[in-house]
Design an enzyme around this catalytic site. Structure first.
Site, PDB file in Angstrom:
ATOM      1  N   ARG B 139      -7.847 -19.663   2.342  1.00 15.18           N
ATOM      2  CA  ARG B 139      -7.086 -19.109   3.458  1.00 15.18           C
ATOM      3  C   ARG B 139      -5.961 -20.030   3.951  1.00 15.18           C
ATOM      4  O   ARG B 139      -4.866 -19.582   4.284  1.00 15.18           O
ATOM      5  CB  ARG B 139      -8.063 -18.853   4.610  1.00 15.18           C
ATOM      6  CG  ARG B 139      -7.447 -18.519   5.977  1.00 15.18           C
ATOM      7  CD  ARG B 139      -8.571 -18.303   6.997  1.00 15.18           C
ATOM      8  NE  ARG B 139      -8.121 -18.255   8.387  1.00 15.18           N
ATOM      9  CZ  ARG B 139      -7.774 -17.116   9.018  1.00 15.18           C
ATOM     10  NH1 ARG B 139      -7.769 -15.974   8.395  1.00 15.18           N
ATOM     11  NH2 ARG B 139      -7.409 -17.172  10.291  1.00 15.18           N
ATOM     12  N   GLU B 284      -2.401  -6.239  10.365  1.00 13.55           N
ATOM     13  CA  GLU B 284      -3.525  -6.463   9.455  1.00 13.55           C
ATOM     14  C   GLU B 284      -3.605  -5.208   8.588  1.00 13.55           C
ATOM     15  O   GLU B 284      -3.949  -4.131   9.061  1.00 13.55           O
ATOM     16  CB  GLU B 284      -4.843  -6.666  10.223  1.00 13.55           C
ATOM     17  CG  GLU B 284      -4.891  -7.924  11.092  1.00 13.55           C
ATOM     18  CD  GLU B 284      -5.174  -9.200  10.303  1.00 13.55           C
ATOM     19  OE1 GLU B 284      -5.388  -9.111   9.075  1.00 13.55           O
ATOM     20  OE2 GLU B 284      -5.159 -10.285  10.913  1.00 13.55           O
TER      21      GLU B 284
END
Lengths: 231, 348
Positions: B139, B284
């Site tokens: 990430r 998102e």
């Protein structure tokens, strides 16, 4: 903490509803039946002395293989203190989509195929980096999601939201018993911490007995601890 | 006639495949080709370096009017494993370039504004996530382990100077939300804050693209802070979610991070809003957890199509607020549009 009527789109209701998804998968899931949370319509929360925090939910779930939808009413009680009982979930549904046996034929075919096989299944990375899964592995990806639901259910709190990120490995084990037996390595994604958490599970399945997780063990996930390689 | 444009998927002869995930080398090459094919309106701008000394670049898209222009910011790939985000930035650019000459509204917007699109912000992390199966779910960026701690990488979306280090972060360098040694400790964060910060009065929108969850998040991540234009942000966000739903039926929830998802601090979206950029959103993208970060390639196109309409809703709103929604109705642009349409048809 909000008590009373909750906004169904906000995270407290959504996290509780996700627990219902995991619960439904542990009860009814199979290689051809996997539930996903679709929508939360209503949510109500209150503290219950001696039990913890109770969420009452009206929600819909989608069964992802047949793409059918079921509405449910459910209750989730999260323990808040040491002496509270562990996480409790109760579901009632007006649709009997949850425990019908529309998938029985495919399940039986799959079961017989792998019972008779001389070689044992081994597969990795379901899905792969590009989201791809070989068609013959899809039922085992589903089985991994269902088995993971047992772990996700046991790990869930009001501060977590779990999804299965990937089946890293699946190894079929020889078994003299009726159910097929597999060792699964799965990667779970926990949304609030954004962590990837590795679990190993011993899983059995047959159409008549359903999915059982005999053993589950959290594993070290190595990527988070890899040092930077020097260029 | 213009081979570069056909390579980019214009004129219905796609050679660059927007329906696949591309490694960084291919994305960089694509950026070069785009600027070559549209030299009048596209420039590559280098605006920083990653920890591993790669050059961070964006595509500036806009008609050169000689005047100072309002601007739209979009960045993708601040989190390495969210591969659908860079795919969306590339699609977004290709859509603008395919439509600005035939769609009067888009034509007007690229005359009035410049679009600054960074296809991959966290290049080191993205490249690392392509390395092998064990790195796919990385990430953070790739800066080294700090003193006294044994793991690498900082979460760039917790590293911005916006209530840095207060909530929704970890100070453990091994954690996925490690916010860094300090605000703006990371070169990737600095690149954005220098570039955008030095032009902050020009920016109308700051859109930062992530996955997964199907959410549109408005500032602020800290529960004790409310944006002055929160109501407006919610209305425009709901409008964007409606636009998204119309495309393929997907539901995106809209709200602040602390309401919809979790409280957090140090996000780029919050930083941008604190700078005064009014329309600051985190997207998102798909999905809702079924495939998660490993979204199948056959979902790239539908995801991009819906997200494009959502982003365009916000961008159009912001544009119209400043430029009074006046669609240029004079005959000159109309004739120009027809002539260009004929010319484009002739080159197919």
């Amino acid at each position: 903490m909000e008590t009373g009527e909750l906004n169904p789109n906000h995270y407290p209701a959504q996290r509780a509803a996700k627990v219902v998804q995991h619960y439904l998968n542990t009860l009814h899931g199979s290689p051809y039946k996997v539930f996903g949370l679709q929508k939360v319509f209503r949510a109500y929360a209150e503290d219950v002395p001696g039990s913890g925090r109770k969420y009452q939910l009206e929600l819909s779930v989608q069964e992802m293989v047949k793409k059918t939808t079921a509405n449910c009413e459910a209750e989730v009680i999260f323990p808040r203190k040491e002496d509270h009982p562990p996480l409790q979930v109760h579901v009632s549904s007006h649709d009997d989509l949850l425990n019908n046996n529309v998938s029985l034929q495919e399940e039986t075919l799959l079961y017989q195929q792998y019972k008779r096989n001389h070689s044992l299944l081994f597969a990795q990375n379901l899905p792969d980096s590009n989201g791809h899964i070989e068609p013959e592995h899809i039922p085992f990806w589903h089985l991994g999601a269902v088995a993971s639901s047992f772990v996700m259910l046991s790990e869930s709190t009001e501060d977590t939201l779990y999804n299965m990120a990937q089946v890293a490995n699946i190894t079929q084990l020889a078994s003299n018993d009726d159910p097929l037996k597999f060792e699964y390595d799965v990667l779970l994604h926990e949304m609030v911490s954004q962590e990837i958490i590795a679990w190993k599970m011993l899983v059995t399945w047959s159409p008549s007995e359903g999915v059982k997780v005999l053993k589950m063990e959290k594993r070290e996930y190595s990527v988070t601890n890899l040092k930077t390689t020097l260029l | 006639m213009n081979f570069s444009r056909s390579y980019l998927g214009v004129c219905n002869r796609p050679e660059y495949n927007y329906d696949k995930y591309h490694p960084m080398s291919e994305i960089s090459e694509w950026m070069t080709q785009v600027a070559k094919a549209y030299p009048d309106i596209v420039t590559v701008m280098d605006y920083g370096k990653t920890y591993e000394l790669r050059t961070i670049s964006l595509l500036k898209i806009g008609a050169d009017t000689g005047a100072k222009k309002k601007a739209i910011w979009m960045d993708c790939g601040i989190h390495a494993r969210e591969w659908i985000a860079p795919a969306f930035c590339q699609y977004f650019v290709s859509r603008i370039l395919r439509t600005y000459k035939t769609d009067p509204k888009m034509g007007e917007m690229i005359r009035n504004m410049d679009f600054y699109v960074t296809p991959v912000l966290n290049m080191d992390g993205y490249i690392y996530s392509w390395k092998d199966n064990s790195t796919r779910l990385w990430r953070k960026n790739r800066s080294p382990e700090p003193a006294g701690c044994n793991c690498s990488g900082t979460d760039l979306n917790r590293n911005f100077d916006a209530n840095w280090g207060t909530i929704g972060v970890s100070f453990d360098c091994c954690h996925a939300t490690y916010c860094g040694r300090g605000a703006e400790s990371e070169p990737e964060t600095l690149a954005v804050s220098y570039f955008v910060g030095s032009r902050k009065e020009d920016f109308l929108c700051f859109l930062t693209i992530h996955s997964y969850g199907q959410l549109l998040l408005v500032p602020y991540g800290h529960p004790n802070f409310t944006a002055a234009n929160y109501k407006e942000l919610m209305e425009v966000g709901m409008g964007a979610a409606e636009a998204i739903k119309k495309v393929h039926g997907k539901v995106y929830r809209v709200g602040t991070s602390p309401d919809i998802l979790y409280p957090n601090s140090g996000s780029s979206r919050d930083w941008a809003r604190f700078q005064g950029i009014p329309y600051s959103y985190t997207f998102e993208l798909r999905d809702d957890g079924r495939y998660g970060f490993e979204l199948p390639e056959d979902q790239i196109r539908p995801t991009c199509e819906e997200a494009y309409d959502g982003a365009l809703h916000i961008i159009t709103y912001a544009h119209n607020k400043v430029f009074n929604g006046a669609v240029v109705a004079s005959t000159v642009p109309t004739i120009w549009t027809v002539l260009v349409a004929v010319a484009v048809a002739a080159t197919v």
